[in-house]
Design a protein around this motif. Structure first.
Motif, mmCIF file in Angstrom:
data_model
loop_
_atom_site.group_PDB
_atom_site.id
_atom_site.type_symbol
_atom_site.label_atom_id
_atom_site.label_comp_id
_atom_site.label_asym_id
_atom_site.label_seq_id
_atom_site.Cartn_x
_atom_site.Cartn_y
_atom_site.Cartn_z
ATOM 1 N N GLY A 1 1.134 -1.146 -0.162
ATOM 2 C CA GLY A 1 -0.185 0.128 0.128
ATOM 3 C C GLY A 1 0.588 1.162 0.217
ATOM 4 O O GLY A 1 1.724 1.284 0.333
ATOM 5 N N THR B 1 -3.547 4.058 0.302
ATOM 6 C CA THR B 1 -4.380 2.693 -0.644
ATOM 7 C C THR B 1 -3.200 1.092 -0.530
ATOM 8 O O THR B 1 -2.718 1.340 0.655
ATOM 9 C CB THR B 1 -4.002 2.697 -1.906
ATOM 10 N N TYR C 1 -3.971 -2.526 -0.370
ATOM 11 C CA TYR C 1 -3.789 -3.374 -1.452
ATOM 12 C C TYR C 1 -3.894 -4.917 -0.763
ATOM 13 O O TYR C 1 -3.447 -5.935 -0.960
ATOM 14 C CB TYR C 1 -2.733 -4.327 -2.587
ATOM 15 N N GLN D 1 -3.076 -8.753 -0.883
ATOM 16 C CA GLN D 1 -1.046 -9.379 -0.849
ATOM 17 C C GLN D 1 -0.679 -9.166 0.447
ATOM 18 O O GLN D 1 0.232 -9.695 0.242
ATOM 19 C CB GLN D 1 -0.455 -7.954 -1.697
#
Length: 785
Positions: free
Chosen positions: A407, A420, A422, A425
């Motif tokens: 992120g 942000t 992810y 992951q």
């Protein structure tokens, strides 16, 4: 020193200042740590564990802060620093951004019950004072606060641990599942040591999610390189943004201790990292005999990741950018000055004469892209304009460490888009079986329930109460259930609102079809009876009891059957106005006709007596007057109703759950019941008159049939009132239609079925001779008796 003839990247010669290398030397750039760049700028870390005010005062007294200073590592938030160091440039973003970043991260994963761990010092106190209110304002509670001792002598740390044993047991064995840790590199060393000795104290460490700030560093001392670090597997930290400059990886792979002539750090690191010895001096030969000899060809990539990483970290990247920022500033100063500042002999500017404020002018406005492709520049406060990487730390049994960027935290991004992540992951600790960990005080309140605060506990701890009737909660952990819009209603589980169904009596449904068929059937029967009477209009049975009244009654009954259609279908303004008015007036005409027929029978019998004065009343005039006057009263009531509070289409939202009743609001219930009451009055009067005239001597006396019809009529409408009031929606309309059809059919059947029987099946009885013979038989029977 500065070489103006060289390219910008080679004009600087770097001289080491006070060197403070950590054990894992590539945590900071292999070339640099704290260094003085010529006489114009100093690049160095913020000193850890020392008094900031004392350090600044000491440096100011010595005149050490006349140059520009670029710091990396920890961020200096103190306002006093900016007053003492007005030309300070910080190569890391403001750490206040990490606090909000942590809140956004916790909110993203729904973690509302977290633990706070911080080193036991003044800086951590300020962090906790700022962080606890921020968490509360964003709906997150801190379950507990654990203070971690500063790195110190082993015996003192052990004493501290035993004094706070209860807190550490809570840290390892109880909720929450998520801990937010604030502390710098030595804090990690202490926590590793605590985890290592935990089994000796009867504590079994369990998997948790560790969230750390950028100060945190998963770097171990050489003595700890073989310790199990899997407790931190799946940890998440905010790290200073880093990238990989061209050639750095190759440089690390080629680095050998023989390169660093006179650099004792490289030799010390090599010996500690590879557990071997390099031949340095005779005084250390005996100690080194106990270790194997270093060849100098050992590979750095073979070291455990917890001790040495092959990629450039955030701290090293900050130093890298700091050196290039100064280089670009000096280069810009040189290019600007070389155009006009020259000596009398035409020589170029001597950089020994450059003043610090001149460098500051260029350094404050510097903007360039480094070799890794990132843009470097400062804001008005001398802070680097950059963000943080969100890093997922993976610790493997063989000691290797992998940091995965999952992120990004961009403080300069638009509101709501700063963080942000992810999520797909992220690798969690094995204890969570790769399922998103939950860290809440209690189980979630699922849709259909709302949170109910527990007395005496933090707001994150609550009970779950089901939503009240008519209300829903569509999300987890709602503070209160919400009411559905007026045209919607809750589903069975009270988790969502469903659009209400329109409720009205339709031609398409079975009930509507049945009522339509009955209305059409009785209308056809009425038309058939009317046609039969018209065909036989000159026969005695049709002429008896006023033929005109018979036709009026049949036509009014036909209209009664047909007015049922006004009650079926979606209510509209015109239909609502005509519905009850038509029904009331047409029934009033029908009942007036029945009353007129009954009074005609009574007057006709009384007029047959010799010398009776009733003969002047016998005739069509009286009958028509009765029909007109009685009907006019009902018309007057309806006109008054229309002018005061007329009926109108309405949407009843509350009477039936899940349905919107499309109905005709009567406007005035009093007027509606006045119409019914007047109909009842006419029916009762007709009943009593017919009952009294039921035994009058007449071959075609209708009084007894009218009596029966009025009994049926009154029975229907007396049962209508309670039934009508107890039903709702389309069934209320169906009750009224059914009452209209039944009462009208009762009048039609009781009054006209005997006559139709004689006309159709016994026509021999429908003549004057038969009428006279039957009258004589009745008179003789009465005289003999």
């Amino acid at each position: 020193m500065m070489n103006p003839q060289a390219p910008p990247s080679k004009r600087l010669s770097i001289h080491d200042d006070t060197i403070m290398w950590p054990i894992r030397f590539n945590q900071h750039n292999p070339f640099l740590c704290a260094m003085r760049i010529a006489n114009w700028a100093t690049v160095g870390p913020r000193r850890k564990g020392s008094s900031l005010a004392a350090m600044i005062a000491s440096r100011v007294q010595k005149g050490r802060f006349q140059t520009r200073r670029l710091t990396y590592g920890s961020f200096w938030p103190e306002q006093s620093v900016k007053l003492l160091l007005p030309l300070l440039y910080q190569m890391v973003p403001n750490e206040a951004h990490q606090q909000m970043g942590a809140v956004w991260l916790l909110q993203h994963f729904g973690w509302t019950w977290v633990g706070l761990a911080a080193v036991d010092d003044d800086k951590a106190d300020r962090f906790l004072q700022a962080m606890v209110p921020i968490l509360s304002q964003n709906g997150i509670c801190h379950a507990l606060i654990v203070r971690i001792p500063k790195w110190n002598y082993v015996d003192e740390m052990i004493d501290y641990a035993f004094q706070h044993l209860e807190s550490y047991i809570t840290l390892f064995e109880r909720k929450p599942s998520v801990f937010f840790i604030y502390g710098e590199h030595p804090c990690f060393q202490v926590l590793i040591t605590m985890l290592f000795v935990a089994p000796l104290m009867g504590i079994s460490p369990v998997g948790k999610v560790w969230i750390a700030t950028s100060h945190w560093d998963f770097a171990a001392h050489s003595i700890q390189k073989n310790w199990d670090m899997q407790t931190f597997h799946g940890s998440i930290s905010f790290t200073v943004h880093s990238n990989q400059p061209l050639g750095f990886q190759r440089f690390i792979q080629m680095l050998r201790p023989s390169w660093a002539k006179g650099d004792g750090f490289i030799q010390d690191f090599w010996e500690q990292a590879f557990d071997c010895s390099l031949t340095v001096s005779e005084g250390r030969e005996k100690e080194e005999d106990k270790k194997k000899t270093c060849t100098g060809e050992e590979k750095l990539e073979s070291l455990p990741g917890i001790l040495f990483e092959m990629k450039m970290t955030g701290h090293s990247y900050s130093v890298y950018n700091a050196v290039y920022a100064v280089a670009h500033a000096l280069n810009a100063l040189y290019e600007s000055s070389s155009r006009w500042r020259r000596t009398a002999g035409g020589e170029k500017l001597l950089f020994q004469n450059v003043q610090p404020w001149q460098v500051h002018l260029f350094l404050s406005n510097i903007l360039f892209n480094n070799t890794a492709g990132d843009t470097v520049h400062f804001d008005d406060n001398g802070e680097l304009v950059a963000g943080f990487d969100v890093t997922n730390w993976l610790m493997f049994p063989n000691g290797s460490v992998v940091r995965v960027k999952v992120g990004r935290l961009e403080p300069q991004a638009p509101p709501g888009k700063e963080l942000t992540i992810y999520e797909d992951q992220i690798i969690w600790h094995p204890v969570f079986n790769q399922v998103l960990p939950a860290s809440v005080c209690n189980d979630h309140c699922y849709p259909g329930y709302s949170r109910k605060k527990r007395e005496g506990e933090k707001f994150c701890c609550y009970d779950c109460a089901p939503c009240a009737e008519g209300m829903i909660s569509s999300q987890k952990d709602m503070d209160a259930c919400i009411k559905c819009p007026e045209d919607e209603y809750p589903n069975k589980y009270q988790t969502q609102c469903i659009l209400k169904v329109l409720n009205y009596l339709s031609y398409k449904e079975n009930l509507g079809i049945i009522l339509v068929v009955l209305a059409i059937y009785f209308s056809l029967v009425t038309v058939l009876v009317l046609g039969t009477f018209v065909k036989h209009n000159n026969t005695p049975i049709v002429k008896a009891n006023n033929r005109t009244l018979t036709y009026i009654l049949l036509l009014s009954l036909l209209l009664c059957f047909l007015c049922s259609f006004l009650f079926i279908g979606q209510p509209e303004k015109i239909l609502c106005l005509l519905r009850q008015m038509t029904f009331g007036i047409v029934f009033a005409v029908a009942l007036s006709s029945v009353l007129a027929k009954t009074i005609t029978v009574v007057l006709a019998f009384m007029a047959t007596k010799p010398g009776s004065s009733m003969r002047k009343w016998v005739g069509k005039g009286l009958a028509n007057a009765i029909v007109f006057s009685c009907s006019f009263i009902q018309v007057a009531i309806c006109i008054f109703w229309l002018t005061t509070s007329p009926p109108f289409p309405d949407r009843n939202m509350s009477s039936l759950n899940g349905e919107i009743i499309l109905e005709c609001n009567e406007g005035s219930a009093v007027m509606f019941y006045c119409v019914l009451a007047y109909m009842g009055f006419l029916a009762i009067v007709s009943f009593f008159v017919a009952f009294l005239a039921r035994k009058l001597p007449d071959s075609f006396n209708e009084a007894k049939f009218i009596t029966f019809s009025m009994v049926v009529f009154c029975s229907v409408w007396l049962s209508f009132v309670p039934t009508y009031l107890s039903t709702k929606g389309k069934y209320m309309v169906a009750v009224e239609i059914f009452s209209i059809l039944c009462s009208s059919a009762g009048l039609l059947g009781c009054i006209f079925s005997p006559k139709c029987y004689i006309i159709v099946w016994r026509p021999e009885l429908n003549n004057r001779e038969q009428l006279m013979s039957r009258n004589r038989e009745r008179k003789e029977g009465r005289s003999s008796s």
